[in-house]
Design a protein around this motif. Structure first.
Motif: not given
Ligand code: ADP
Length: 742
Positions: A486-488, A514-516, A533-535, A549-551
């Protein structure tokens, strides 16, 4: 017999041998050596090397005569003072006599010689020579003695200078006294030396040294009383003392042991600033019965020297101690200052951390609030519209779809929050079974496809079967892969591409998503797996999400003994996430997978709408939350079940007694008695009649809760929220109606 060399030489010079013989006869004696010379030359040659007491010289001789010979004898340093007696037959020669005397003759004897006169005259000179020799020898002896003394004095001076240097270099007062004690003994030349220093003005010894022992301390038992006997005299009379056995002065002196039997004693007080603060004493002069006056002067000089050296060392030690104390104080202050500085830095760091944590928390709360409110707006808005407006069927369906989608998204947020809470409290548990990654990845890819299609993102899947088998918790691994997927899709713009690969690397399976898309900048990459953390944490960010999600994914992967990492070449360069899990080689997977697919076959489970599979099934529902109760009632009724609902355990027990249900669905957290207690009572009451199947439907969703529920006697643990279809499937399974399609 007298040694030839010790005999006294008498030189007789005459050209006439008969005369020489006559002289020999007259002068013969045991103590003399009569040397003949028949010419002036011969006489002069003899005198070159030998000493003579007197020369008897004939005046008339061929060659150089007596007078010339006398002149030559006088002309030489060595023979200048030898007395010469001229022998001459010339009684009228006054001229010769005068010349002879002028050349240093001491006498004239006329020939023929009168033996007695000659003998007595020569005897005088022999005696004179002997005396002169004796005086010479004594003078030599004296000279030697003087030299010896001078050397001894020089040696003492050297020792004194060396001692001065040694004492000046020594900074320890005790060592000063110790060195001094040995040196004083050697310089004065005594058998033993002792030195004592008083403790301040008290009559106790602070230091006491013996040159012949190791006693170092004035407090030692061997130390003498410093003011008793002769030592007291030294202190009281403030002058040096010289005592000897010879003059009986030692008898009454009361020398301290072990010196009581000494033959001679020399003591001197040690002064400083007019005060006596110690003494030096020496016993038994080496090589003599008594110490000399010179020794006494030396002892006084030595005690002056030691006083200065001791005082210097004492002051130095004191200064040193002060300096050390000062340095210590400086060090302590410095340490305290450093500690303060460190504390300040720690405090500042802690404050900065706390502030950062606070900021993160605030940001998170803002995000959370935003994330919860966004779907809520849609839910509330559409619910309101549905209640107040009459929509056609299509619009109503769309409104309900929207409400459901938003409720799901909220449910996902809550799941994430709960997972994080479980991770923090260490309560997250896995139900590990052998499983196939391929089926999980395919399922996830399928579920993500609609969202990807909506953004015209292409999904590419390449799965290697040999990397498929792992041991794990299927739901949790699905959660991880779903998050990456879903992040991708979320961070890839329209028309992009998302690729998922399953590869084998040695003993590990690698899931590479992987994504583009927009990529990840390197600074953020290093903290991407941290919580919250979020960019882009700002409120204006484009994409939703809580940054959890990633944590959660990392934690779950690590719980599986795997790793997860992220890679991106930077902005707009896309991102790649790689999960590595150990491959399961136990070989049990096939069987278990088959078993799993037969019991959890999605096709069987997922039915749309309701058919009356629960026809006539009597179900007792215990749920205190009205909305949930109503939902369950509606779903179960639709499927033909006969349902009765209660809000508490008490009520339920009453209904249970009257109605005999076929199945019990109960919440665990109930007002008053909880679900566990209810089931316990139900089980107690039904002993003969066989057990009624029971399902716990609860918001306590952890593995521990599940374990507890099952061990309490429930057949099934179902975590809220639950999909109606899922609930029906479970109930059908538990009630033994799963053969039919629900
Ligand atoms: P959320 O997606 O809820 O923000 P995650 O923990 O899943 O939380 O992701 C954290 C952050 O990592 C995201 O906000 C995003 O900035 C960044 N991120 C995750 N996956 C990608 C990706 N595929 N491409 C770019 N950035 C990503």
């Amino acid at each position: 017999m007298q040694d030839e060399t010790e005999k006294i030489n008498i030189l007789m010079v005459d050209d006439n041998v008969t005369n020489l013989l006559a002289l020999e006869t007259i002068l013969e004696g045991p103590d003399r050596n009569l040397v003949r010379a028949t010419s002036g030359d011969e006489a002069l040659r003899y005198l070159l090397n030998d000493e003579v007491a007197v020369i008897l010289l004939d005046v008339y001789m061929p060659g150089i005569d007596g007078l010339e010979t006398a002149a030559l004898i006088r002309g030489r340093e060595k023979s200048r003072d030898i007395p010469i007696i001229f022998l001459t037959a010339d009684s009228t020669g006054n001229r010769h006599i005068a010349k002879g005397y002028s050349l240093g003759a001491v006498d004239y004897i006329l020939k023929p010689v009168e033996p007695d006169i000659l003998r007595s005259k020569v005897a005088v000179f022999v005696e004179l020579f002997k005396k002169t020799e004796e005086v010479k020898q004594q003078a030599e002896l004296l000279h030697e003695k003087n030299l010896e003394l001078e050397n001894a004095n020089l040696e003492r001076l050297g020792m004194l200078i060396e001692l001065g240097q040694q004492l000046a270099a020594e900074h320890d007062p005790a060592r000063v006294l110790e060195k001094f004690c040995d040196a004083a003994r050697d310089i004065v030349g005594a058998e033993h030396a002792r030195v004592g220093v008083l403790d301040g003005h008290e009559s106790r010894l602070r230091y006491f040294f013996r040159s012949d022992s190791d006693v170092l301390d004035g407090t030692n038992n061997d130390a003498p009383q410093p003011d008793e006997g002769v030592l007291g005299t030294l202190i009281n009379e403030r002058r040096p003392l010289r005592l000897s056995e010879l003059d009986n002065s030692l008898q009454a002196a009361h020398l301290p042991a072990p010196d009581a039997g000494a033959r001679s004693f020399l003591g001197a007080p040690i002064f400083h600033s007019g005060h006596v603060f110690g003494w030096l004493y020496l016993v038994d002069k080496i090589g003599a019965d008594d110490f000399t006056e010179a020794d006494e002067r030396l002892a006084v000089t030595l005690s002056t020297q030691v006083a200065v050296a001791y005082e210097n060392a004492r002051l130095y030690t004191e200064a040193q101690r002060h300096a050390t104390e000062l340095q210590q104080e400086i060090n302590e202050r410095k340490l305290a200052e450093e500690e303060r500085a460190r504390m300040l830095i720690r405090e500042q760091a802690a404050r900065a951390d706390a502030e950062a944590a606070n900021r993160t928390k605030d940001e998170f709360l803002a995000t959370l609030s935003h994330e919860l409110r966004t779907p809520l707006t849609a839910i509330l808005g559409w619910s309101h519209l549905l209640q107040t407006n009459k929509f056609d069927e299509k619009s109503t369906a769309r409104a309900l779809e929207t409400i459901e989608r938003n409720a799901r998204s909220q449910s996902q947020l809550i799941d994430d929050l709960l997972d994080v809470s479980r991770i923090i409290t260490g309560k997250l548990r896995l139900d590990v079974i052998p499983l196939e990654l391929i089926s999980i990845i395919e399922a996830v890819a399928e579920s993500a496809r609609p969202a990807a299609d909506a953004k015209t993102i292409k999904i590419e899947v390449a799965l290697d079967k040999s990397a498929s088998q792992v041991l794990g918790d299927a739901t949790r691994l699905q959660q991880v892969i779903w998050n990456l997927f879903t992040n991708a899709v979320k961070f890839t713009p329209e028309g992009g591409r998302v690729e998922v690969r399953l590869e084998r690397s040695d003993k590990y399976a690698q899931i590479i998503v992987s994504d583009s898309g927009q990529g990840i900048n390197p600074q953020f990459l290093s903290i991407i797996f941290d919580r919250f953390r979020q960019a882009d944490g700002s409120t204006t960010r484009k994409h939703g999400g809580l940054g959890l999600g990633l944590a959660i994914a990392r934690h779950l992967v690590e719980m599986h003994g795997g790793t997860i990492n992220a890679h991106s070449e930077g902005k707009n360069q896309g991102a790649t996430f790689t999960v590595t899990l150990p491959i399961n080689n136990t070989g049990r997977h096939q069987e278990v997978v088959t078993e799993l697919s037969s019991s959890t076959n999605d096709d069987e489970k997922q039915t749309s709408g309701c058919s009356p599979v629960l026809d006539g099934l009597r179900i007792l529902v215990v749920e205190d939350e009205a909305d949930t109760q109503e939902l369950i009632l509606t779903v179960l009724n639709q499927c033909g079940a006969e349902v009765r609902a209660c809000k508490s355990a008490d009520e339920a027990l009453v209904v249970f007694g009257e109605w005999s249900p076929d199945l019990l669905i109960s919440d665990i957290g109930l007002p008053g008695e909880d679900g566990y207690s209810l089931l316990k009572k139900v089980r107690e009451s039904e002993q003969q009649s066989g057990q009624i199947p029971a399902v716990a439907l609860t918001a306590h969703a952890s593995s521990e809760d599940r374990d507890r529920v099952l061990s309490a006697g429930f057949q099934m643990h179902v975590a809220k929220p639950i999909e109606p279809e899922e609930l029906l499937t479970i109930i059908a399974n538990v009630a033994g109606r799963s053969g039919s399609k629900v």
